[in-house]
Design a protein around this motif. Structure first.
Motif, PDB file in Angstrom:
ATOM      1  N   ASP A  66       0.817  -1.212   0.000  1.00  0.00           N
ATOM      2  CA  ASP A  66       0.000   0.000   0.000  1.00  0.00           C
ATOM      3  C   ASP A  66       0.852   1.263   0.000  1.00  0.00           C
ATOM      4  O   ASP A  66       0.512   2.254  -0.663  1.00  0.00           O
ATOM      5  N   SER A  70       0.376   3.528  -3.369  1.00  0.00           N
ATOM      6  CA  SER A  70      -0.220   4.854  -3.178  1.00  0.00           C
ATOM      7  C   SER A  70       0.677   5.951  -3.746  1.00  0.00           C
ATOM      8  O   SER A  70       0.235   7.085  -3.922  1.00  0.00           O
ATOM      9  N   THR A  95      -3.434  14.190  -0.435  1.00  0.00           N
ATOM     10  CA  THR A  95      -3.362  12.723  -0.401  1.00  0.00           C
ATOM     11  C   THR A  95      -4.694  12.225   0.174  1.00  0.00           C
ATOM     12  O   THR A  95      -5.512  13.024   0.644  1.00  0.00           O
ATOM     13  N   GLN A 136      -6.660   5.727  -2.348  1.00  0.00           N
ATOM     14  CA  GLN A 136      -5.935   5.595  -1.080  1.00  0.00           C
ATOM     15  C   GLN A 136      -6.654   6.235   0.090  1.00  0.00           C
ATOM     16  O   GLN A 136      -7.474   7.125  -0.069  1.00  0.00           O
ATOM     17  N   THR A 146      -4.882   1.095   0.516  1.00  0.00           N
ATOM     18  CA  THR A 146      -5.463   1.310  -0.813  1.00  0.00           C
ATOM     19  C   THR A 146      -6.789   0.554  -0.904  1.00  0.00           C
ATOM     20  O   THR A 146      -7.048  -0.370  -0.134  1.00  0.00           O
TER      21      THR A 146
END
Ligand code: ADP
Ligand code: ASP
Ligand code: MG
Length: 408
Positions: A66, A70, A95, A136, A146
């Motif tokens: 992940d 990501s 993010t 994400q 994710t």
């Protein structure tokens, strides 16, 4: 209007394309709308990252995967925000964590638990365009997670629900949802609208134009969802509630899924508790089993076959090694070159003979059926992968889904 626009991998596949997306976002903004953008990684990037890890081991730690995967979306949010700023439109990259997406901790296929849209709304209030990384989130334990392949669609829908957007547009490389993959069958017909229920079936049976959980989430939270093209103008396909017209059409779509693998355990002792043991162990490893078939037992031994996502094949192999010993089965086999071909339609609820027709059509092409599963609105057959395109094309024709058909 408050609009969420999601751009997929192909749409942001190069700097030129990112600039094209920036121009489209700027245009929407200049028309007086508030826009929130969600982007995927550049096309091929997520696959590239997966293969890098697989060069080291077939069973990498999912938490680390992940962190790795990501990173693809971090690149595109930054580049798109830079491109928008460069056009004179203030934008800020977020993010998943910064956008408030909180998930459970099932790495590589985490489920969204809640979305805190405050930071995104705050940006909008200041006239800034939020550019959010798809796919994400962050777990309660502050680890990056994710959402499963194709998960940027889900990010877009979840953000749209959280900020109560008027519309969530999924921009992609096709101009809507078709009766089957238009890249395989050129006669595929675009649907102007489709019910959430049918779209959910199509998506979960392999029509990757929308990730299935994004459809589920949109239906649950009443998000107005549309699929449109990044590259050409058009009204796309709108997801709607089911209406009477839709029920008149028996079969509305054909799908295929080549991302499954078949496991067969041979010589399984036929006694209570064995299936619970096998599938309990697999479920504990967060592997989703799809079809299951158990043969009639002979001399108290039976065979059990089932399918799992191909991406979980190495994990499944490890589990099979120990469980076949534990339950005293003879052996197990893994077969990866299979495909699941399905027909979908809400009209099937009230029609008989649809399954028989599907089997006849496949038999007519000499295609052997290895597994079958049905529900009220779909029939799926597992076949040899090499016949996928032939099966899809023939079924599409046999159920009269081409351009000329006046179904929906
Ligand atoms: P993105 O990168 O934009 O998320 P995807 O590759 O995930 O795009 O999804 C778009 C693709 O879905 C199309 O290029 C098409 O090949 C495929 N597809 C499969 N089934 C269908 C369908 N029924 N209608 C439209 N596209 C489909
Ligand atoms: N980049 C991720 C994937 O390729 C998520 C997405 O594109 O939706 O699966
Ligand atoms: Mg996608």
């Amino acid at each position: 209007m408050l609009i969420v626009q999601k751009y997929g991998g192909t749409s942001v596949g190069s700097i030129e394309r990112i600039q094209n997306v920036a121009a489209k976002v700027a245009k929407t903004r200049s028309e007086g709308n508030d826009v929130v953008v969600v982007v995927s990684a550049m096309s091929g990037e997520t696959d590239r990252l997966v293969s890098l890890a697989h060069q080291i081991t077939g069973t990498p730690s999912e938490r680390e995967m992940d962190v790795l995967l990501s990173s693809g979306e971090r690149v595109t949010i930054a580049l798109l925000a830079i491109a928008l700023n460069n056009l004179g439109y203030p934008a800020r990259a977020f993010t998943g964590r910064q956008a408030g997406i909180v998930t459970n901790s099932v790495h590589t296929k985490a489920r969204i638990e809640r979305v805190n849209g405050e930071r995104v709304l705050e940006a909008l209030k200041h006239g800034v365009i939020p550019v959010i990384a798809g796919f994400q989130g962050i777990s309660e334990g502050a680890d990056v997670t994710t959402l499963g392949r194709g998960g940027s669609d889900l990010t877009a829908v979840a953000i749209a629900a959280a900020i109560k957007a008027d519309l969530c547009d999924i921009y992609t490389d096709v101009d809507g949802v078709y009766t089957t993959d238009p890249n395989i069958v050129s006669e595929a017909r675009k649907l102007d609208k489709i019910s959430y229920e049918e779209m959910l079936e199509l998506a979960s049976l392999g029509a990757k134009v929308l990730q299935s959980r994004s459809v589920e989430y949109a239906a649950k939270y009443g998000v107005k969802l549309r699929v449109v093209s990044t590259f050409k103008d058009g009204s796309g396909t709108l997801l709607t509630e089911e209406d009477k017209d839709m029920e008149k059409v028996v079969v509305s779509g054909v799908t295929y899924d080549r991302n499954q693998a078949k496991v067969t355990i041979v010589g399984v002792p036929d006694k209570p508790g064995i299936a619970a043991k096998i599938f309990g162990t697999i479920a504990n490893a967060n592997i989703v089993v799809d079809m299951i078939i158990q043969n009639v037992s002979q001399e108290s031994l039976t065979d059990i076959s089932f399918t799992v996502p191909r991406s979980d094949i190495n994990k499944t192999n490890e589990i099979m090694k120990s469980i076949t010993k534990e339950i005293g089965a003879k052996e197990y086999e893994l077969k990866e070159d299979i495909a699941k071909v399905s027909i979908v339609g809400v009209g099937m609820k009230s029609h008989s003979g649809v399954a028989a027709k599907m089997f006849t059509v496949l038999a007519g092409e000499g295609i052997n059926i290895m597994m079958i599963s049905t529900s009220e609105i779909k029939i799926s057959c597992v076949i040899d992968a090499k016949y996928t395109e032939l099966a899809v094309r023939t079924l599409h024709k046999a159920f009269e889904l081409e351009n000329s058909h006046k179904g929906t």
